[in-house]
Design a protein around this motif. Structure first.
Motif, mmCIF file in Angstrom:
data_model
loop_
_atom_site.group_PDB
_atom_site.id
_atom_site.type_symbol
_atom_site.label_atom_id
_atom_site.label_comp_id
_atom_site.label_asym_id
_atom_site.label_seq_id
_atom_site.Cartn_x
_atom_site.Cartn_y
_atom_site.Cartn_z
ATOM 1 N N GLU A 371 0.845 -1.189 0.000
ATOM 2 C CA GLU A 371 0.000 0.000 0.000
ATOM 3 C C GLU A 371 0.881 1.240 0.000
ATOM 4 O O GLU A 371 1.894 1.296 0.696
ATOM 5 C CB GLU A 371 -0.906 -0.008 1.233
ATOM 6 N N LEU A 372 0.483 2.249 -0.796
ATOM 7 C CA LEU A 372 1.214 3.517 -0.829
ATOM 8 C C LEU A 372 0.888 4.320 0.428
ATOM 9 O O LEU A 372 -0.284 4.564 0.734
ATOM 10 C CB LEU A 372 0.821 4.328 -2.068
ATOM 11 N N VAL A 373 1.953 4.740 1.162
ATOM 12 C CA VAL A 373 1.754 5.475 2.414
ATOM 13 C C VAL A 373 2.702 6.665 2.469
ATOM 14 O O VAL A 373 3.677 6.744 1.727
ATOM 15 C CB VAL A 373 1.979 4.578 3.658
ATOM 16 N N THR A 374 2.397 7.594 3.381
ATOM 17 C CA THR A 374 3.262 8.768 3.559
ATOM 18 C C THR A 374 4.569 8.363 4.222
ATOM 19 O O THR A 374 4.619 7.443 5.033
ATOM 20 C CB THR A 374 2.560 9.834 4.412
ATOM 21 N N ASN A 375 5.651 9.103 3.868
ATOM 22 C CA ASN A 375 6.962 8.772 4.425
ATOM 23 C C ASN A 375 7.841 10.011 4.559
ATOM 24 O O ASN A 375 9.065 9.927 4.552
ATOM 25 C CB ASN A 375 7.668 7.735 3.533
ATOM 26 N N GLY A 376 7.194 11.192 4.688
ATOM 27 C CA GLY A 376 7.976 12.422 4.806
ATOM 28 C C GLY A 376 7.083 13.599 5.126
ATOM 29 O O GLY A 376 5.853 13.476 5.185
ATOM 30 N N GLY A 377 7.731 14.754 5.320
ATOM 31 C CA GLY A 377 6.979 15.971 5.611
ATOM 32 C C GLY A 377 6.236 16.472 4.390
ATOM 33 O O GLY A 377 5.062 16.819 4.445
ATOM 34 N N ARG A 378 6.944 16.538 3.263
ATOM 35 C CA ARG A 378 6.299 16.849 1.992
ATOM 36 C C ARG A 378 6.073 15.531 1.265
ATOM 37 O O ARG A 378 7.015 14.773 1.020
ATOM 38 C CB ARG A 378 7.159 17.814 1.180
ATOM 39 N N VAL A 379 4.840 15.269 0.912
ATOM 40 C CA VAL A 379 4.440 13.936 0.448
ATOM 41 C C VAL A 379 4.372 13.849 -1.075
ATOM 42 O O VAL A 379 4.944 12.949 -1.689
ATOM 43 C CB VAL A 379 3.079 13.548 1.072
ATOM 44 N N LEU A 380 3.655 14.793 -1.697
ATOM 45 C CA LEU A 380 3.444 14.760 -3.140
ATOM 46 C C LEU A 380 3.503 16.177 -3.702
ATOM 47 O O LEU A 380 3.186 17.143 -3.010
ATOM 48 C CB LEU A 380 2.067 14.171 -3.486
ATOM 49 N N GLY A 381 3.883 16.291 -4.967
ATOM 50 C CA GLY A 381 3.764 17.542 -5.709
ATOM 51 C C GLY A 381 2.771 17.339 -6.837
ATOM 52 O O GLY A 381 2.906 16.397 -7.627
ATOM 53 N N VAL A 382 1.766 18.188 -6.903
ATOM 54 C CA VAL A 382 0.716 18.078 -7.922
ATOM 55 C C VAL A 382 0.893 19.230 -8.901
ATOM 56 O O VAL A 382 0.692 20.387 -8.541
ATOM 57 C CB VAL A 382 -0.688 18.119 -7.276
ATOM 58 N N THR A 383 1.281 18.920 -10.148
ATOM 59 C CA THR A 383 1.621 19.942 -11.130
ATOM 60 C C THR A 383 0.665 19.901 -12.312
ATOM 61 O O THR A 383 0.380 18.836 -12.856
ATOM 62 C CB THR A 383 3.058 19.760 -11.644
ATOM 63 N N ALA A 384 0.202 21.080 -12.709
ATOM 64 C CA ALA A 384 -0.657 21.199 -13.891
ATOM 65 C C ALA A 384 -0.226 22.387 -14.728
ATOM 66 O O ALA A 384 0.277 23.388 -14.195
ATOM 67 C CB ALA A 384 -2.118 21.346 -13.477
ATOM 68 N N LEU A 385 -0.418 22.278 -16.042
ATOM 69 C CA LEU A 385 -0.144 23.373 -16.963
ATOM 70 C C LEU A 385 -1.457 23.901 -17.519
ATOM 71 O O LEU A 385 -2.418 23.143 -17.687
ATOM 72 C CB LEU A 385 0.753 22.921 -18.115
ATOM 73 N N GLY A 386 -1.490 25.201 -17.786
ATOM 74 C CA GLY A 386 -2.697 25.803 -18.325
ATOM 75 C C GLY A 386 -2.393 27.092 -19.056
ATOM 76 O O GLY A 386 -1.281 27.624 -18.989
ATOM 77 N N GLN A 387 -3.403 27.604 -19.768
ATOM 78 C CA GLN A 387 -3.265 28.890 -20.451
ATOM 79 C C GLN A 387 -3.443 30.002 -19.425
ATOM 80 O O GLN A 387 -4.506 30.559 -19.263
ATOM 81 C CB GLN A 387 -4.305 29.001 -21.562
ATOM 82 N N GLY A 388 -2.380 30.276 -18.697
ATOM 83 C CA GLY A 388 -2.432 31.262 -17.629
ATOM 84 C C GLY A 388 -2.513 30.597 -16.269
ATOM 85 O O GLY A 388 -2.833 29.411 -16.136
ATOM 86 N N VAL A 389 -2.216 31.384 -15.238
ATOM 87 C CA VAL A 389 -2.122 30.835 -13.887
ATOM 88 C C VAL A 389 -3.468 30.336 -13.374
ATOM 89 O O VAL A 389 -3.534 29.326 -12.647
ATOM 90 C CB VAL A 389 -1.485 31.873 -12.931
ATOM 91 N N ASP A 390 -4.566 30.984 -13.759
ATOM 92 C CA ASP A 390 -5.879 30.571 -13.245
ATOM 93 C C ASP A 390 -6.251 29.166 -13.711
ATOM 94 O O ASP A 390 -6.722 28.345 -12.920
ATOM 95 C CB ASP A 390 -6.960 31.569 -13.684
ATOM 96 N N GLU A 391 -6.052 28.899 -14.995
ATOM 97 C CA GLU A 391 -6.385 27.575 -15.520
ATOM 98 C C GLU A 391 -5.478 26.505 -14.912
ATOM 99 O O GLU A 391 -5.946 25.413 -14.555
ATOM 100 C CB GLU A 391 -6.252 27.564 -17.044
ATOM 101 N N ALA A 392 -4.197 26.803 -14.779
ATOM 102 C CA ALA A 392 -3.270 25.836 -14.190
ATOM 103 C C ALA A 392 -3.632 25.543 -12.733
ATOM 104 O O ALA A 392 -3.610 24.396 -12.289
ATOM 105 C CB ALA A 392 -1.835 26.347 -14.303
ATOM 106 N N ARG A 393 -3.986 26.596 -11.993
ATOM 107 C CA ARG A 393 -4.396 26.418 -10.589
ATOM 108 C C ARG A 393 -5.657 25.563 -10.495
ATOM 109 O O ARG A 393 -5.754 24.668 -9.651
ATOM 110 C CB ARG A 393 -4.664 27.773 -9.927
ATOM 111 N N GLU A 394 -6.612 25.840 -11.355
ATOM 112 C CA GLU A 394 -7.871 25.099 -11.324
ATOM 113 C C GLU A 394 -7.633 23.603 -11.533
ATOM 114 O O GLU A 394 -8.183 22.762 -10.810
ATOM 115 C CB GLU A 394 -8.807 25.640 -12.405
ATOM 116 N N LYS A 395 -6.807 23.264 -12.519
ATOM 117 C CA LYS A 395 -6.501 21.860 -12.788
ATOM 118 C C LYS A 395 -5.770 21.212 -11.605
ATOM 119 O O LYS A 395 -6.066 20.087 -11.205
ATOM 120 C CB LYS A 395 -5.634 21.743 -14.044
ATOM 121 N N ALA A 396 -4.779 21.940 -11.071
ATOM 122 C CA ALA A 396 -3.979 21.372 -9.983
ATOM 123 C C ALA A 396 -4.825 21.155 -8.734
ATOM 124 O O ALA A 396 -4.772 20.086 -8.099
ATOM 125 C CB ALA A 396 -2.793 22.286 -9.674
ATOM 126 N N TYR A 397 -5.623 22.146 -8.354
ATOM 127 C CA TYR A 397 -6.424 22.012 -7.134
ATOM 128 C C TYR A 397 -7.547 20.998 -7.291
ATOM 129 O O TYR A 397 -7.953 20.361 -6.313
ATOM 130 C CB TYR A 397 -6.966 23.379 -6.696
#
Length: 417
Positions: A371-397
């Motif tokens: 099973e995948l489990v946490t093993n650190g303080g920072r666990v995952l990075g979720v990255t998305a690209l978009g046409q501008g910061v708003d679209e990229a943020r929407e996809k990432a969140y």
């Protein structure tokens, strides 16, 4: 080519992901790797501090190129050991790694080569440090001199906080040997910018700008962390600012590297503050930043391995970097309690449901009982690209909402500055 990537965090996952796309790469090993990395590369159970073990492995497997992710092996001389063995490796030698390994050395370097930075003082004893406090106003930045995993920087709002910080670092040794000395530093006001640069000792080639969000809480509240999210390009980094940084910071930094006799064929990270008096250097790192890498490399069009080949052979001047027009946003998912104490081993769910266009980079994860489990303080990075910061943020969140584990901690304002 056979590639070895040293490290096992989100930065290294991003490096492996990008190198995997190269037309010249046949096989990638990663030591020690992580569950995300091990899906696309061959994980090797050698820790990053085991320089002899890493060198022997590279010789045995006839590795064509090694890329160093974290700072610790660089400061401990992994590049020197590899080059002495005739192995090609991306990174500065031990002399160059002092730019990150000692904050007092870095500040003296900036002073010597007229690189704009905040005023500072260095101290080795509490009484000396407390006396030197009188030269500063508040807020004041106090830094442990050595490596402290991104946590050795304290912003003190009052003299009492500063006195407590001095005692914590120099007397209580909360950062261990990293706190044998400390740096008192002027608090710079402005907009932060992260600059990653390829350096081959003769040329310095800046990558796309980004902006990190260091503090744990929304609106830059709470203690500093290793980074809670980034976006690229940084809106504050204008064309005119780029030219000013080139003239006042990049060129003299390269001149200093050459004058000091450093064999610097690697990555230089320059943390900048854009102040009312122009750009000033906050710090140097001598490797890819984390999580800056998670937004910069997904925007890079070039074959990264080919760039590295030019770098190690001192042919960077032949490289022209190309970037996607899209904006990239990375949200870091952390463990509850980070950057202080936190629990490990908490099951993670939902990653398999994320759409392919969103990139998930593993930082602090492991497999227990299949099973995948946490093993650190920072666990995952979720990255998305978009046409501008708003679209990229929407996809990432949107992807952040799908990933679930107990105590999931993240900032909701990445890219809004």
């Amino acid at each position: 080519m056979k590639i070895l990537v040293i490290g096992g965090g989100g930065r290294e996952h991003t490096l492996v992901w990008k190198l995997k796309q190269s037309s010249v790469v046949e096989h990638i090993y990663c030591a020690p790797g992580n569950p995300g990395i091990n899906e696309i590369a061959e994980g090797i159970a050698i820790q990053v501090e085991n320089i002899e073990g890493l060198k022997d492995f590279a010789l045995e497997k006839q590795i064509d190129l090694t890329v160093v992710g974290p700072e610790v092996p660089l400061v401990e001389g992994v590049v020197d050991a590899f080059r002495e063995a005739g192995l090609q490796i991306v990174g500065p030698d031990q002399a160059g790694a002092r730019l990150e390994g000692s904050k007092s050395f870095a500040k003296a370097f900036m002073e010597k080569y007229d690189i704009p930075t905040g005023k500072y003082e260095v101290a080795s004893h509490s009484e000396e440090a407390k006396e030197k406090l009188e030269a500063f106003e508040y807020p004041l930045v106090i830094k442990a001199d050595g490596l402290a995993a991104g946590k050795g920087v304290l912003i003190c709002q009052t003299k009492k906080e500063a006195m407590d910080a001095i005692e914590d670092i120099l007397e209580k040794k909360v950062f261990g040997q990293a706190g044998n000395h400390l740096v008192l530093e002027e608090f710079l006001v402005g907009t932060e910018t992260s600059m990653l640069c390829f350096v081959d000792g003769e040329s310095i080639l800046p990558m796309a700008s980004s902006q990190d969000h260091k503090q744990i809480g929304d609106h830059d509240t709470g203690p500093n962390t290793g980074g809670m999210g980034t976006y690229s390009p940084n809106r504050a980094y204008t064309v005119s600012m780029e030219k000013e940084v080139e003239q006042k910071i990049l060129r003299p930094t390269l001149e200093g590297i050459r004058a000091e006799g450093m064999d610097f064929r690697g990555i230089l990270f320059i943390g900048l503050m854009i102040t009312k008096d122009g750009p000033k250097v906050l710090e140097y790192n001598v490797r890819f930043g984390d999580p800056e890498t998670q937004v910069v490399l997904p925007r890079l069009k070039n074959d990264l391995c080919v760039v590295f080949q030019h770098l190690v052979n001192k042919r960077l001047k032949e490289v022209q970097l190309e970037w996607k027009e899209e904006t990239a946003v990375c949200i870091v998912l952390a463990s509850e309690g980070y950057p202080a104490d936190y629990k490990k081993g908490i099951p993670i769910h939902g990653i398999d449901e994320i759409r392919e266009e969103v990139l998930i980079f593993h930082a602090g994860t492991t497999i227990r009982n299949n099973e995948l489990v946490t093993n650190g303080g920072r666990v995952l990075g979720v990255t998305a690209l978009g046409q501008g910061v708003d679209e990229a943020r929407e996809k990432a969140y949107a992807a952040v909402d799908v990933i679930q584990y107990k105590g999931k901690t993240y900032r909701k304002d990445i890219g809004l500055r």
